[in-house]
Design an enzyme around this catalytic site. Sequence first.
Site, PDB file in Angstrom:
ATOM      1  N   ASN A  86       0.800  -1.220   0.000  1.00 29.05           N
ATOM      2  CA  ASN A  86       0.000   0.000   0.000  1.00 29.05           C
ATOM      3  C   ASN A  86       0.835   1.273   0.000  1.00 29.05           C
ATOM      4  OD1 ASN A  86      -2.469   1.747   0.714  1.00 29.05           O
ATOM      5  ND2 ASN A  86      -1.068   2.080   2.450  1.00 29.05           N
ATOM      6  N   SER A 139      -3.989   2.742  -8.752  1.00 29.32           N
ATOM      7  CA  SER A 139      -4.772   3.976  -8.704  1.00 29.32           C
ATOM      8  C   SER A 139      -5.667   4.052  -9.929  1.00 29.32           C
ATOM      9  CB  SER A 139      -3.848   5.202  -8.683  1.00 29.32           C
ATOM     10  OG  SER A 139      -4.575   6.403  -8.878  1.00 29.32           O
ATOM     11  N   TYR A 156       3.457   9.796 -10.802  1.00 28.09           N
ATOM     12  CA  TYR A 156       2.609   8.950  -9.958  1.00 28.09           C
ATOM     13  C   TYR A 156       1.798   7.985 -10.827  1.00 28.09           C
ATOM     14  CZ  TYR A 156      -1.121   7.867  -6.556  1.00 28.09           C
ATOM     15  OH  TYR A 156      -2.046   7.232  -5.739  1.00 28.09           O
ATOM     16  N   LYS A 160       1.945   3.848 -10.856  1.00 26.98           N
ATOM     17  CA  LYS A 160       0.744   3.062 -10.549  1.00 26.98           C
ATOM     18  C   LYS A 160       0.344   2.175 -11.719  1.00 26.98           C
ATOM     19  CE  LYS A 160       0.063   4.483  -6.325  1.00 26.98           C
ATOM     20  NZ  LYS A 160       0.213   3.555  -5.181  1.00 26.98           N
ATOM     21  N   ILE A 188     -10.010   9.087  -2.377  1.00 23.16           N
ATOM     22  CA  ILE A 188     -10.268   8.544  -1.049  1.00 23.16           C
ATOM     23  C   ILE A 188      -9.914   9.599  -0.014  1.00 23.16           C
ATOM     24  CG2 ILE A 188      -9.775   6.673   0.566  1.00 23.16           C
ATOM     25  CD1 ILE A 188     -11.034   5.703  -2.058  1.00 23.16           C
TER      26      ILE A 188
END
Length: 248
Positions: A86, A139, A156, A160, A188
Amino acid sequence: MTKTAIVTGGARGIGRGCALALAERGYSIALVDLLRPEMAKTAKELESLGVKTLIFEADVANFARAHEIVAAVKSHWGQLDVLVNNAGASNAKSILEIGEDEFDRTIAVNLKSCFNFIHAAAPVMLEQDGGGRIISMSSLNALSGGVTSAVSKHAYATAKAGILGLTRSLAKELGPKIAINAICPGVIKTELGNSLTQAREPELVKGIALGRLGSPQDVGGLVAYLATTEPMFITGQHFVIDGFQWVC
């Protein structure tokens, strides 16, 4: 025998939600994070549910440290049933702003960390009778590309997306004893996410069919499903959990 799980980035946010979901199902939990005080607090929460915990302060991008942690968990509890990759870090810089070191670090924390812990965990899971489960946090932006929010710029999103390729490839290599899947969360609400999206929350919610932002508990529930469901006939897949989001 009590089952065990490692959760990287487990001190807070989605990692904490995943750890709590597994603890509620009786798993002993090893937390890995750089945030020792927050990690210790989460460990107390887990222990209040009656489960055992270990905490490891570590940079997940460190290959040798990942192997040390998995070996310590195996030595302490005798097995490793679930790995939740995670840990991650955002990068808000555009291609015209970012430096090589910043790009490399984003890849290392988000993608190489998954390789590090899978490389360490796979031999343990393959040699034990029950095999194991691996769940890596990708993601929604792995599918859509980096957009305007601070989390999802290109570095990013690239990292991902790499998690999805890693997941599909390793499902073929590690089956049938290990099931490996990825999760693609949308927006989130977490400590990190709040600082990046709070001002835009009304706009974002309008673009989500279920009318709210996601929570760590939402993601934790999906992790628990992938970790505990028997029999398991799902591997090499990615699961979008975004309330059907079309505004990023």
